[in-house]
Design an enzyme around this catalytic site. Structure first.
Site, PDB file in Angstrom:
ATOM      1  N   ARG B 237    -139.736  72.281  11.828  1.00 50.40           N
ATOM      2  CA  ARG B 237    -138.335  72.496  12.767  1.00 50.40           C
ATOM      3  C   ARG B 237    -138.859  72.174  14.169  1.00 50.40           C
ATOM      4  NH1 ARG B 237    -136.573  78.134  11.545  1.00 50.40           N
ATOM      5  NH2 ARG B 237    -135.719  77.685  13.674  1.00 50.40           N
ATOM      6  N   PRO B 325    -130.900  76.762  -1.183  1.00 48.63           N
ATOM      7  CA  PRO B 325    -130.748  76.501   0.181  1.00 48.63           C
ATOM      8  C   PRO B 325    -131.896  75.226   0.619  1.00 48.63           C
ATOM      9  CG  PRO B 325    -132.197  78.216   0.015  1.00 48.63           C
ATOM     10  CD  PRO B 325    -131.613  78.110  -1.406  1.00 48.63           C
TER      11      PRO B 325
END
Lengths: 601, 601
Positions: B237, B325
């Site tokens: 990320r 997810p």
């Protein structure tokens, strides 16, 4: 010191492109800077507007490129019109506007000078720097005290400034350094007694900025018209506007015999448009709405005899060089003067570098300015000459013009700028990077990050942040012999007396490793820690996952993909040194000449 | 009407990604919109964070792509680890993270949900729209009056809102349309009595967001670990952080028997890290500083039975679909629901389109959601399954996993989304654009402008500005027969009863001509004026001056380069219709079904 006396590290006189570029670069580097200008408000229209490929790269290196690209018009194509069979003009060809195969941005940008100035003014304001205006300097005194002149932190320049608004009061500024970016008629240059060498030409040109109504199919290209009725050049601009350069004859204008200057009161923009219309025939050209800006000029070609006095007062931009505007060079030369000076002043002011570093400014930029004038003489003569026709066999043939246009491409694009050998530029090991010429800017190329295969243009990883970039082309470290060479280099730059990374302030250096390995195999964790200050600093000479970019970097730079090389990129993006991995001493020598050893922080 | 009653065109309930996307799109289109949310402040960390290639294209079409690209992390490469010989894991391969050859951005972006919400909140604020919070709806009543329901400008939805701050006062809002984007436990959905069809799985996963300290060479790639000690997925990320998805066993957690929900009080992030460490062995993984965010979930796979009631109250986003997810789909599906709805609502509200247009929202997006659940079932089973080993021959083999990963690539990247035939999508003449599938988004491709040879990605010329784009592939107009066809088409769309460009409001249409000619020859002035509303609207299927981009566009779309075709691109970027140049009537029919004829302004 009274309230009307103050001290500053760098005082910049003149807030045109050269001055604003310098102010922005210095402020961004954290230097205490002040900038003054005589104009009550900034330029709103007209003036210089051409940005060359190398200058776009430079803007990008300061984080200003995206705005320039967003706001500016791009010129990709050039078109050439010559006398046709029916008395009018006809197209004889189209070609790339830029002839510079290595250009990252192979086009010119046009944007009016006021918009370009805003690109600097907005971030300057965010950094707390405003242009003080309207202010003129009335006196500049450089101390003759050798001790003061030798002390980089002394304030030997005393400048008296007069505020033109309100009560016209005077103030005195004591500056460590002054930069005069006050244009072709530079007060700073005259006050220093620096002469301009060169001469005036016979060529007279007019310029109009208009919103055109035209059926000319190349009105959005850079179009050179050699018509029987004179020469004209179309420069497309932002907001659907165009600039027309219009050749004038002695009959069209009146000149002052003494100064050679054209009397602007005897001709207006409508007469210029009349001349342009004749050159456009059989195509139509009218202006919609007002003529935004216009001027007339006689081409002068001159270079200042000196670019600095005692490395305490510098001049940059039009104050140093004047030439014809049609090749779109002026603003570029000016801003690149400042680009060359900013990082040098910064390192001297920070106490990292010896003052002798500042001598390289004149050495590098004055030679460039002379090259520019030589280029301009040839270019202007070709452009202002009459076209070759049946009747005039001595005229300029289309082929000659096109050849010159392309031959000069690398120079006029700025990517060919090549700084001569000096303390900053040492071509000893040119053979180790055969295609990356030492003294030219680092070639743009896409590499991918080893850790995540994300492609990056290497120029974006080497910003103008005042740091020297140490690019370690580590070669093929899957071979144990090469891995040993790399480990030895990593050890030498971090341990012992040649350990320049440890011995010098590490904030001066940014280290990158570039492997010739492939993304499927390489673990970035295999590169010695000293050569990867962060996971993102290991690059691969490989394509991205879709082979849309990257690959072939070792070949592009001409570096041996087995053995590698060390490439030092100066803070302005120019390659200063190339060495083998074994030559740690040469690297240390290079820096020791102009950087002072400081203990690592 | 009291001060606690108000009217609005569109009321949006829920300010997550789906709601903010809708608010931004509507506000940008000039629609009167209000958005409320129950949370007192926006999400600060965690939650959804994956943006797929098609969603990046969509962001770009609203002018939001550059910020997303600047702030987000990019995932280009995937790595696969499986049980190795020594009890730990070893890498079995690397591959492209995205398998979608036509993707303009062939990578995923990760950025925390709060940052993504800011990308909408900032321009919303500039347009004068703020999220009203904390507010919950307490009643929603849809009028049963047929006249009101049929009148697109009536306000048949009455919503009672309760302010949770201060004095907890209630207000009543009369809305023309309501969008419920209030998440998986949607109050709007429940109030409408819309059921969720589908089921809960047995798979339990934990999630932690950390700054890692790790020697795992693929910590910056999307890495799927199938270890003997359970599965784990690494999602790199922004800001050097990573998210870990960690498979949990029934033994690790306690579930509420009735709801199937995991009791989060019985396990914490440290236990999740302990499970992750086992899966990473022999690699190290620790967290530096705090664990930023964590959660535990059981995968549910459900789709709402209806997406709207009477085309006056809509639900979008998690309110319509829930699934696992790990494929990074949720936020993408949600925002693309809104992308599909926004332009349709806008045209109905402007009075351009019939209300029947709104039925296509559920038609198109509910089918997509069902496809998504089908994909998710296969994907989750593969991912949550045990790896194949010597002892467990029934386990998931690396090859199976990799094959599935790549097979699902076009779908999971979003570029494969294909809307079924409807009033909006008419595949009759698919043969005229063999590679540009009707019902899919317009393929990205670079064309150059005829007037100045500047290259443009065509998607950038077709923004989400609510206009239909009429792309006239004019073919080779240097051939007189083809030029006649083009002139006839130009005449028909501007004159007579089929003249849709003249008959409909021209603000609905944007016309572009794309020639198959070459930059050295084509004069943009030769294209009929009706097909070039501005000089910039004539494109060429040719390379830029340096052959770095462009060319081959007719082949890419599968359009005949002699005869051309007309391609209608919907305001959301999906191709709705392809016809020959002769079929002006088909074009008129297409629009007449859902657009009302209005006189040109």
């Amino acid at each position: 010191m009274s309230s009307l006396e103050s001290k500053v590290d760098v005082l910049i006189i003149g807030a045109g492109p050269a001055g604003l570029f310098a102010a922005h670069g210095l402020a961004k580097a954290g230097v205490n800077v002040r900038i003054v200008d005589q104009r009550p408000i900034r330029v709103a229209a007209g003036q210089a507007d051409g940005i060359q490929p190398r200058t776009i790269e430079v803007f990008k290196s300061y984080g200003l490129g995206d705005r320039l690209l967003r706001e500016g018009n791009q010129i990709h194509m050039a078109a050439f019109y010559n006398p046709g069979p029916n008395g009018g003009i006809e197209r004889t060809g189209r070609a790339s506007d830029v002839t510079a195969s290595t250009a990252r941005y192979p086009f010119e940008i046009t944007l009016h000078q006021g918009a370009i100035e805003s690109i600097f003014l907005d971030p300057l304001r965010e950094m707390g720097v405003e242009v003080n205006r309207p202010i003129i300097p009335t006196a500049l005194v450089l101390s003759k005290d050798e001790g003061l002149l030798r002390d980089p932190q002394a304030h030997p320049v005393k400048v008296t400034l007069k505020h033109l608004d309100g009560e016209q009061e005077e103030e005195v500024v004591h500056a460590k350094y002054v930069i005069g970016t006050d244009g072709a008629h530079s007060w700073v240059r005259k006050t220093l007694g620096v002469t301009m060498d060169g001469e005036q030409t016979e060529y007279i040109w007019g310029v109009v900025d208009i919103s055109p109504d035209s059926d000319m199919p190349d009105i959005r290209n850079k179009t050179a018209i050699h018509s029987p009725n004179g020469s004209c050049m179309i420069i497309p601009r932002e907001d659907d506007k165009v600039r027309l350069y219009i050749q004038l004859s002695e009959n069209d204008v009146e000149k002052d015999i003494e100064t050679g200057r054209v009397d602007k009161s005897k001709i207006g923009p409508q007469q210029l448009m009349q001349v342009a219309k004749k050159a456009f025939h059989p195509y139509r050209v009218n202006h919609v709405g007002e003529i935004e800006w216009w001027t007339i000029y006689v081409i002068g070609q001159r270079v200042a005899s000196k670019f600095s006095v005692n490395e305490r007062v510098f001049i940059a931009g039009d104050a140093c060089h004047t030439h014809s505007p049609k090749a779109g060079q002026g603003m570029n030369a000016s801003m690149n003067d400042s680009h060359n000076l900013v990082w040098k002043l910064t390192h001297v002011l920070r106490g990292n570098a010896d003052m002798s570093l500042l001598k390289t400014y004149e050495f590098e930029r004055r030679k460039y300015a002379q090259d520019l004038i030589d280029f301009d003489k040839q270019w202007s003569a070709l452009f202002s000459g009459k076209p070759r026709t049946e009747e005039n066999q001595d005229g300029v043939a289309h082929e000659d013009f096109l050849n010159a246009f392309q031959k000069f491409g690398a120079f006029s694009s700025g990517v060919g700028v090549h700084y001569a050998p000096s303390m900053l530029t040492q071509p000893t090991h040119q053979g180790l990077s055969q295609n990356q010429i030492i003294g030219t800017r680092i070639l743009p190329h896409v590499f991918i990050r080893a850790a995540d295969a994300r492609p990056f243009e290497i120029q974006d990883l080497l910003p103008a942040d005042t740091k020297f970039k140490v690019l370690v082309f580590v070669g093929d470290i899957t071979k144990s012999e090469q891995l040993e060479r790399v480990k030895t280099f990593a050890r030498e730059i971090t341990e012992g007396e040649n350990a320049f990374l440890a011995a010098f302030n590490p904030e001066i250096f940014d280290v990158w490793s570039i492997s010739s390995g492939k993304k499927e195999d390489v673990n970035y964790t295999d590169v010695p820690v000293a050569l990867r200050p962060h996971w993102s600093h290991v690059l691969l000479d490989d394509t991205d996952m879709y082979a849309r970019s990257g690959g072939g970097g070792y070949t592009r730079y001409g570096v041996d993909s087995d053995r590698g090389a060390v490439v030092i990129v100066r803070p302005d993006g120019y390659v200063g040194l190339v060495t083998p991995l074994e030559s740690t001493e040469e690297v240390v020598d290079y820096f020791s000449v102009f950087l002072k050893k400081t203990s690592s922080s």
